[in-house]
Scaffold this active site. Structure first.
Site, PDB file in Angstrom:
ATOM      1  N   HIS A 142       6.641  52.751  12.803  1.00  0.00           N
ATOM      2  CA  HIS A 142       7.390  53.960  13.147  1.00  0.00           C
ATOM      3  C   HIS A 142       7.104  54.378  14.587  1.00  0.00           C
ATOM      4  O   HIS A 142       8.026  54.671  15.359  1.00  0.00           O
ATOM      5  CB  HIS A 142       7.026  55.092  12.180  1.00  0.00           C
ATOM      6  CG  HIS A 142       7.674  56.394  12.520  1.00  0.00           C
ATOM      7  ND1 HIS A 142       9.032  56.597  12.415  1.00  0.00           N
ATOM      8  CD2 HIS A 142       7.160  57.567  12.989  1.00  0.00           C
ATOM      9  CE1 HIS A 142       9.323  57.830  12.795  1.00  0.00           C
ATOM     10  NE2 HIS A 142       8.204  58.436  13.147  1.00  0.00           N
ATOM     11  N   GLU A 208      11.573  62.574   6.433  1.00  0.00           N
ATOM     12  CA  GLU A 208      10.515  61.640   6.811  1.00  0.00           C
ATOM     13  C   GLU A 208       9.740  61.309   5.547  1.00  0.00           C
ATOM     14  O   GLU A 208       9.165  62.191   4.904  1.00  0.00           O
ATOM     15  CB  GLU A 208       9.596  62.246   7.880  1.00  0.00           C
ATOM     16  CG  GLU A 208      10.290  62.384   9.232  1.00  0.00           C
ATOM     17  CD  GLU A 208       9.347  62.755  10.374  1.00  0.00           C
ATOM     18  OE1 GLU A 208       8.236  63.262  10.096  1.00  0.00           O
ATOM     19  OE2 GLU A 208       9.736  62.546  11.535  1.00  0.00           O
TER      20      GLU A 208
HETATM   21 CA    CA Z   1       6.094  63.757   9.953  1.00  0.00          CA
END
Ligand code: CA
Length: 389
Positions: A142, A208
């Site tokens: 990420h 997320e």
């Molecule tokens: Ca986060």
């Protein structure tokens, strides 16, 4: 009798669908509300075992007065603040009571009717009061994806990233149990080609996918926790959705990081899976190169092989679509290193603190832990913008 609650051969007298996330080997803790009030429970299949009723019946046989504590508890904080050695005792006793060959609860129809409640008849609420929320940024994939977007592939990772678990302090007051409606936030945004910012509803609301640990016992101010002791301070893990308004974030984040783009809501799963239940899923984490400084070094395996998926269904979609599949084993920094780093300056963790992993992305395009564009999905999904920053 088998003494290991994780033994794969264990069976319950309660019918549990083989695809259920709540077999007898899991037994996560949560807080639920019925017309009788709020109490703590354990999930088994499609049911909740009401721990108050079990404690009132004196079936835990915990050390002096602990059954009374469980009988009166209405929040997991009242349990997890105890000596961590008692946590597995409660789970072991619940496992024993739910086994197919234990008659105590199985053959007591009157107690069973009181203590075993269908999940469909309860409302799950926050498992514990969360005084503090920290969000790490521990997925290398990420962080690299974000870095490429912001700075190009040559400088994707910031120079500090491989040396310490980067994190920021989030907002605890807006953490809610999964299922709670989230209101689309309003905020100040500025399009790249606009001369001035405007205020209005976010047009780039994102999720997320993260895991979060809930702290059991904290540490006194000024006394760091070592990597070797860190796991003793973790009661269990929850799923986390760190809702993010990307257009707000893009305009506001410099120089101090996210603020209103994040603090309007964070959802967590109401069920807390104990670290003991996750023991069979422990694996070695990614190789760490360069070797971390001594205070971040660990002995043994501290990563977890947990398959994670994101499904999306909008009001116009007839059925949900899986838009991501990833795994917590990709996280570069493990929970022991996160705790050791968080407290290395003497910062005190408190009972109920939530420490989230950061967005968990895998190495492939279909394993991103925040929103992605896909040509395969519906036209509505295609129109969703992809910001990962
Ligand atoms: Ca986060």
């Amino acid at each position: 009798m088998i003494d290991d609650p994780n033994d794969p051969s264990l069976r319950s007298f309660i019918d549990v669908d083989p695809t259920s996330p709540f077999p007898i080997q899991n037994l996560p803790f949560g807080v639920f509300v019925t017309r009788h009030g709020q109490r703590i429970g354990v999930a088994i299949g499609d049911w909740v075992l009401d721990l108050r009723e079990i404690a009132k019946a004196g079936l835990f046989k915990l050390p002096p007065f602990r059954d009374d504590f469980v009988a009166q508890a209405w929040d997991l904080g009242e349990i997890i603040i105890w000596n961590p050695a008692l946590w597995p005792e409660i789970r072991r006793r619940v496992s024993e009571l739910l086994r197919h060959d234990t008659p105590t609860l199985r053959d007591n129809a009157e107690l069973r009717a009181r203590a075993i409640v269908p999940q469909g008849e309860v409302t799950m609420v926050m498992p514990v009061h969360i005084p503090n929320y920290t969000d790490f940024y521990s997925s290398r994939e990420h962080a690299t994806n974000v870095g490429i977007m912001m700075r190009g592939p040559e400088n994707a990772l910031m120079p500090n990233w491989l040396h310490l678990p980067v994190a920021y302090h989030g907002r605890a007051s807006s953490i809610v149990a999964s299922g709670t409606d989230i209101q689309r936030p309003h905020g100040q945004t500025k399009a790249d080609d606009a001369e001035a910012p405007t205020f209005g509803p976010s047009r780039s609301l994102d999720f997320e996918l993260e895991l979060g640990m809930l702290i059991g016992q904290g540490n006194p101010l000024g006394q760091p926790i070592t990597t070797a002791k860190a796991a003793d301070h973790v009661f269990g893990m929850v799923l986390v959705n760190d809702w993010s308004a990307r257009d707000v974030q893009k305009w506001e984040y410099q120089p101090l990081g996210p603020f209103l783009a994040k603090n309007f809501a964070t959802s967590i799963s109401p069920w807390v899976i104990t670290l003991d239940a996750l023991e069979p899923f422990k694996i070695a984490g990614p190789k760490q190169d360069p070797e971390p400084l001594p205070y971040l070094r660990c002995v043994g395996d501290h990563s977890y092989d947990i398959h994670l998926e994101v499904w999306l269904q909008t009001a116009k979609m007839t059925e949900p679509v899986r838009i991501s599949a990833t795994n917590s084993k990709y996280l570069y920094w493990n929970i022991c290193q996160q705790i050791a780093h968080h407290t290395s300056n003497g910062c005190n963790l408190q009972t109920g603190d939530l420490l989230a992993s950061g967005t968990i992305s895998g190495p492939t395009p279909d394993s991103l832990g925040s929103m992605l564009r896909s040509e395969e999905h519906t036209s509505e999904l295609q129109s969703l913008r992809h910001f990962v920053c």
